[in-house]
Design an enzyme around this catalytic site. Structure first.
Site, short mmCIF file in Angstrom:
data_model
loop_
_atom_site.label_atom_id
_atom_site.label_comp_id
_atom_site.label_asym_id
_atom_site.label_seq_id
_atom_site.Cartn_x
_atom_site.Cartn_y
_atom_site.Cartn_z
CB SER A 20 -16.62 -8.13 31.75
OG SER A 20 -17.87 -8.60 31.32
CE LYS A 42 -20.87 -10.72 26.64
NZ LYS A 42 -20.18 -9.62 25.97
CG LEU A 70 -24.30 -6.08 27.03
CD1 LEU A 70 -25.15 -5.31 28.04
CD2 LEU A 70 -22.96 -6.41 27.66
CG ASN A 123 -21.20 -3.17 31.23
OD1 ASN A 123 -20.96 -2.01 30.97
ND2 ASN A 123 -21.27 -4.12 30.31
CB CYS A 126 -22.40 -2.16 27.31
SG CYS A 126 -22.29 -3.06 25.74
CB ILE A 187 -11.92 2.99 29.83
CG1 ILE A 187 -10.80 2.50 28.91
CG2 ILE A 187 -11.59 4.28 30.49
CD1 ILE A 187 -10.42 3.46 27.78
CG ASN A 188 -17.08 -1.21 28.55
OD1 ASN A 188 -16.70 -1.80 27.53
ND2 ASN A 188 -18.07 -1.66 29.29
N GLY A 239 -7.54 -1.35 29.76
CA GLY A 239 -7.44 -0.75 28.43
C GLY A 239 -6.09 -0.97 27.78
N GLY A 240 -6.04 -1.95 26.89
CA GLY A 240 -4.83 -2.16 26.09
C GLY A 240 -3.65 -2.75 26.81
C1 LIG Z 1 -15.19 -9.20 22.64
C2 LIG Z 1 -15.38 -8.29 23.83
C3 LIG Z 1 -16.49 -8.43 24.65
C4 LIG Z 1 -16.67 -7.60 25.75
N1 LIG Z 1 -17.76 -7.77 26.56
C5 LIG Z 1 -17.89 -7.01 27.68
C6 LIG Z 1 -18.97 -7.24 28.59
O1 LIG Z 1 -19.80 -8.14 28.42
N2 LIG Z 1 -19.05 -6.42 29.68
C7 LIG Z 1 -18.13 -5.43 29.95
O2 LIG Z 1 -18.25 -4.76 30.98
N3 LIG Z 1 -17.09 -5.22 29.12
C8 LIG Z 1 -16.96 -5.98 28.00
N4 LIG Z 1 -15.89 -5.77 27.16
C9 LIG Z 1 -14.93 -4.68 27.47
C10 LIG Z 1 -13.68 -5.21 28.20
O3 LIG Z 1 -14.01 -5.82 29.43
C11 LIG Z 1 -12.65 -4.07 28.42
O4 LIG Z 1 -13.22 -3.09 29.26
C12 LIG Z 1 -12.21 -3.42 27.12
O5 LIG Z 1 -12.06 -4.37 26.09
C13 LIG Z 1 -10.90 -2.63 27.28
O6 LIG Z 1 -9.84 -3.47 27.68
P1 LIG Z 1 -8.78 -4.14 26.63
O7 LIG Z 1 -8.25 -3.01 25.78
O8 LIG Z 1 -7.73 -4.78 27.49
O9 LIG Z 1 -9.55 -5.11 25.82
C14 LIG Z 1 -15.69 -6.59 26.05
C15 LIG Z 1 -14.56 -6.45 25.22
C16 LIG Z 1 -14.39 -7.29 24.13
C17 LIG Z 1 -13.16 -7.12 23.27
#
Ligand SMILES: Cc1cc2nc3c(=O)[nH]c(=O)nc-3n(C[C@H](O)[C@H](O)[C@H](O)COP(=O)(O)O)c2cc1C
Length: 285
Positions: A20, A42, A70, A123, A126, A187-188, A239-240
């Site tokens: 997301s 999103k 958001l 979610n 956040c 994780i978020n 996550g990453g």
């Molecule tokens: C620019 C951006 C916007 C995000 N917006 C949301 C969102 O609207 N809802 C949500 O549940 N997570 C949101 N996330 C979190 C990601 O979905 C994800 O959980 C988090 O970035 C960890 O994964 P990653 O390390 O692969 O990025 C957002 C992340 C980023 C970088």
């Protein structure tokens, strides 16, 4: 060997999902979203949200901070103007839902029940909003209550997305499971901030933000490992994750599927490359 995976009544052709907030339908210009297991939208809320003041993103060593807050057009406009493109391009669309007040989660879900959305990701994690978001996700009773209220509002599978910014993630995951969740994703982002030493001011308009990218992978992996041991439902690791090797680590830690976030900004084909990499890894002796 098939890569297909089930989360409740939702069956994905492969376990690679885009996370997301990191994959608008515009990504279709740079990759083929239909080749992925699913795409998460999103986060959508009942009413429109303008989000946080800019700057909203900052690059950090091995990752990024965001404080989007958001921003979204609200459920009705989302349904008419945004969702159709997700449905057109992706094989399966999982809709991320957020809320400022408890009742809003179930209300958003009810309004989207008559669409082709395949599942909901809730979610409660956040870190970039004043009300709702992680304030709900920190409290196991609240997570249980939200899960139950959404479960009674829809027949579609529900996935609860957890935050790492909590003290007892295992009990929060169990609270989601006993509330009727079909899956859990984690994780978020983690709380973080960055300061410009010349202006002596925070680099983000919102002062603090959420950290993501390769720097959080060891933490994400740890939480997936911990949570997968205490719940029976499928765990989606986030996550990453930047490549196939990262994804495989999550599967070994106990994940049934994975989501890719920050990597989409670096290489929009990461998801497809991981699908191919997993097929190759599975077929190797
Ligand atoms: C620019 C951006 C916007 C995000 N917006 C949301 C969102 O609207 N809802 C949500 O549940 N997570 C949101 N996330 C979190 C990601 O979905 C994800 O959980 C988090 O970035 C960890 O994964 P990653 O390390 O692969 O990025 C957002 C992340 C980023 C970088």
């Amino acid at each position: 060997m098939s890569l297909s995976v089930s989360i409740g009544s939702l069956t994905l052709k492969n376990p690679v999902i885009l996370a997301s907030g990191t994959c608008s339908p515009d990504l279709q210009k740079f990759t083929d979203l239909s080749k992925l297991g699913a795409v998460v939208t999103k986060s959508v809320t009942l009413n429109p949200r303008t989000g946080n003041p800019p700057p909203r993103t900052v690059e950090t060593p091995c990752g990024m901070l965001n404080s989007i807050g958001l921003e979204n057009p609200g459920v009705e406009k989302f349904k008419k103007e945004v969702l159709p493109d997700y449905i057109k391009y992706a094989d399966k669309v999982i809709c991320s839902v957020s809320g400022e007040l408890l009742y809003e989660y179930a209300e958003v879900v009810k309004r989207l029940n008559d669409t082709d959305i395949s599942a909901f990701e809730i979610n409660v994690s956040c870190p970039n909003v004043e009300r709702g978001g992680i304030e709900f996700g920190k409290d196991e009773k609240m997570v249980h209550q939200i899960t139950k209220s959404i479960k009674s509002a829809t027949k579609k599978p529900i996935i609860i997305k957890l935050s790492p910014n909590v003290s007892d993630i295992e009990n929060i995951a169990k609270a989601a499971e006993s509330g009727g969740a079909d899956g859990i994703s984690l994780i978020n982002t983690l709380y973080g901030m960055a300061i410009d030493i010349n202006t002596k001011k925070p680099k983000l308009g919102n002062i603090t933000g959420g950290l993501s990218g390769p720097c959080i992978k060891p933490i994400a992996l740890y939480y997936v490992y911990k949570v997968a041991k205490v719940v029976k439902m499928p765990v989606i690791g986030i996550g990453g994750i930047m490549n196939t090797e990262d994804a495989i680590e999550f599967f070994i830690a106990g994940a049934a599927a994975i989501e890719i976030g920050t990597a989409n900004f670096v290489n929009p084909n990461t998801g497809i490359e991981i699908v191919k990499g997993l097929a190759k890894y599975n077929n190797e002796p």
